[in-house]
Design an enzyme around this catalytic site. Structure first.
Site, PDB file in Angstrom:
ATOM      1  CG  HIS A   1      -1.871   0.934   1.137  1.00 40.98           C
ATOM      2  ND1 HIS A   1      -3.006   0.880   0.956  1.00 40.98           N
ATOM      3  CD2 HIS A   1      -1.824   2.387   1.746  1.00 40.98           C
ATOM      4  CE1 HIS A   1      -3.835   2.147   1.127  1.00 40.98           C
ATOM      5  NE2 HIS A   1      -2.976   2.881   1.795  1.00 40.98           N
ATOM      6  CD  GLU A   2       1.353   3.527   3.627  1.00 36.47           C
ATOM      7  OE1 GLU A   2       1.915   4.636   3.129  1.00 36.47           O
ATOM      8  OE2 GLU A   2       0.430   3.643   4.111  1.00 36.47           O
TER       9      GLU A   2
ATOM     10  CG  HIS B   1       0.310   6.043  -0.333  1.00 34.92           C
ATOM     11  ND1 HIS B   1      -0.954   6.591  -1.178  1.00 34.92           N
ATOM     12  CD2 HIS B   1      -0.426   5.458   0.375  1.00 34.92           C
ATOM     13  CE1 HIS B   1      -2.049   6.298  -0.694  1.00 34.92           C
ATOM     14  NE2 HIS B   1      -1.908   5.490   0.398  1.00 34.92           N
TER      15      HIS B   1
END
Length: 431
Positions: A146-147, A150
């Site tokens: 997920h990160e 980002h």
């Protein structure tokens, strides 16, 4: 429920961390060196929370952000559209869940609670404690992916990444990226959305990858593990109905439940469901074997209205019912293992007569049916080369007594739990 020893260990561990941190910070001798050590390694310690941040992965993020810019632009634009759609879908799903929760609170129907669109995962309640390691490992992997989304999306939009980190809150692991807020505020709303939606977009892709891996596991593991030859037992609950000298053992391969063939775990579940719904299966027994010497005794009624004809202390005999010609039902207490060994299943006397004719046998047979309490079933579990395991009870109890897998090792040195680990980990990744 969550085991008390696990709670004690978690609390004791965090108390030890907090006590050590407090003592070192209050020490005039070690305070400066301790705080300098924490700062140099990017560590932050607080009650029930530990965080680690580093800039080691910034070059990796920058390298990923430079790979084929047009393709990355299309990739994160797709993530933007998915994120907006998922946001709208989640609002509808949340409203639906609230409606179902309200209906559950205002209704006495217990089935409504099982129909909720969203279920909160609570370890020890609806998540077995044996899967906690898989669950938290999958959470950490999902957080990192997920990160990563980002960070790469931010660098693509010229937003500086200050660092990447991992944290642990009580038992919950997670990850984060530290973005330069000033750069983030200067870019357009569309660019901001690409960054914000990149995380959930990467989680969605991870779920698809985990789902594809589960479906393709038989192909990937084909050189080492075979499928379709039965359901392999990997765990037996101690003290359960499947445990014991003549029960199931780890490594046994279940191939049938009565006349229902078992080629894998799905067949095992389907056969148990089928046996639960249908009337009790009978067995073709020669009429000559139904002798009074087999405790062909007096039948009596149970509290639920069903009939029994064996002593309550008998561990080897079982009451069977049958009919002769046009007479009423008769009952016989028969040594069950001796009776069902090698016999064929039946639903009526016609099945036995048809099979006797097909086999050209002169011995007349009758269909005898176990006389059991309501919803209780007698089930023969075939697991060659061992003799049948005989189960008497509720079929769901048998289903929860053993853990099985579709994958059978081709070589003796292979571990039984490797496919189970891979499958469980992938399932937790998209839960």
């Amino acid at each position: 429920m969550i085991p008390v020893p696990l709670l004690v260990c978690v609390l004791a561990g965090w108390c030890a961390v907090y006590l050590t941190d407090t003592l070192l910070r209050s020490s005039t001798t070690h305070r400066v060196s301790y705080e300098s050590w924490l700062s140099s390694r990017g560590l932050v310690v607080s009650p029930f929370h530990v965080r680690w941040q580093t800039t080691v992965f910034n070059r990796l993020f920058a390298y990923c952000a430079r790979i084929h810019p047009p393709a990355l632009h299309l990739w994160f634009s797709s993530g933007l559209m998915f994120g907006v759609g998922a946001m709208l879908g989640s609002v509808v799903l949340l409203i639906r869940t609230l409606q179902q929760t309200y209906a559950q609170m205002t209704s006495d129907n217990p089935r409504i609670g099982a129909q909720q669109a969203l279920q909160v995962v609570v370890p020890g309640v609806n998540l077995p404690t044996s899967q906690l390691v898989y669950f938290f490992t999958a959470l950490l992997l999902s957080g990192v992916v997920h990160e990563l989304g980002h960070a790469v999306a931010a660098l693509r939009e010229q937003v500086r990444v200050n660092g990447f980190g991992i944290f642990l809150f009580v038992l919950y692991p997670g990850a984060f990226v530290d973005l330069f807020t000033t750069h983030l505020n200067l870019i357009s709303p569309a660019q901001q959305l690409r960054i914000f939606c990149a995380g959930v977009w990467h989680n969605f892709v991870l779920c698809l990858a985990a789902l594809a891996f589960i479906f393709l596991m038989p192909v990937f593991l084909f050189p080492l593990y075979s499928t379709g030859g039965g359901a392999l037992v990997t765990e037996v609950v101690q003290g359960s109905a499947a445990d014991g000298p003549r029960g199931l053992s780890v490594g046994d391969i279940v191939t049938a439940l009565e006349d229902c063939p078992v080629r894998g775990v799905e067949d095992w579940t389907g056969c148990l469901s089928r046996l639960s719904r249908l009337p009790q299966m009978g067995y073709c027994v020669p009429v000559a074997s139904l002798q009074p010497s087999w405790a062909h005794g007096r039948a009596f009624k149970r509290l639920d209205g069903t009939t029994d004809c064996c002593s309550n202390s008998s561990l080897t005999d079982l009451c069977f019912s049958y009919s002769r010609a046009a007479s009423s039902r008769e009952y016989a207490c028969i040594p069950v293992r001796k009776m069902v060994t090698g016999t064929r299943v039946c639903r009526s006397d016609r099945d036995c007569a048809a099979r006797s004719s097909a086999a050209r046998s002169s011995a007349a047979s009758v269909c005898v049916t176990p006389s059991l309490e309501n919803q209780t079933r007698f089930i023969r579990v075939t697991h060659p080369p061992n003799t049948h395991m005989l189960f008497v009870g509720y079929p769901p109890h048998l289903q929860h007594a053993v853990t099985l897998t579709n994958f059978i090792p081709r070589f003796s040195f292979l571990h039984l739990h490797v496919p189970v680990f891979l499958e469980t980990f992938c399932k937790n990744s998209f839960n």
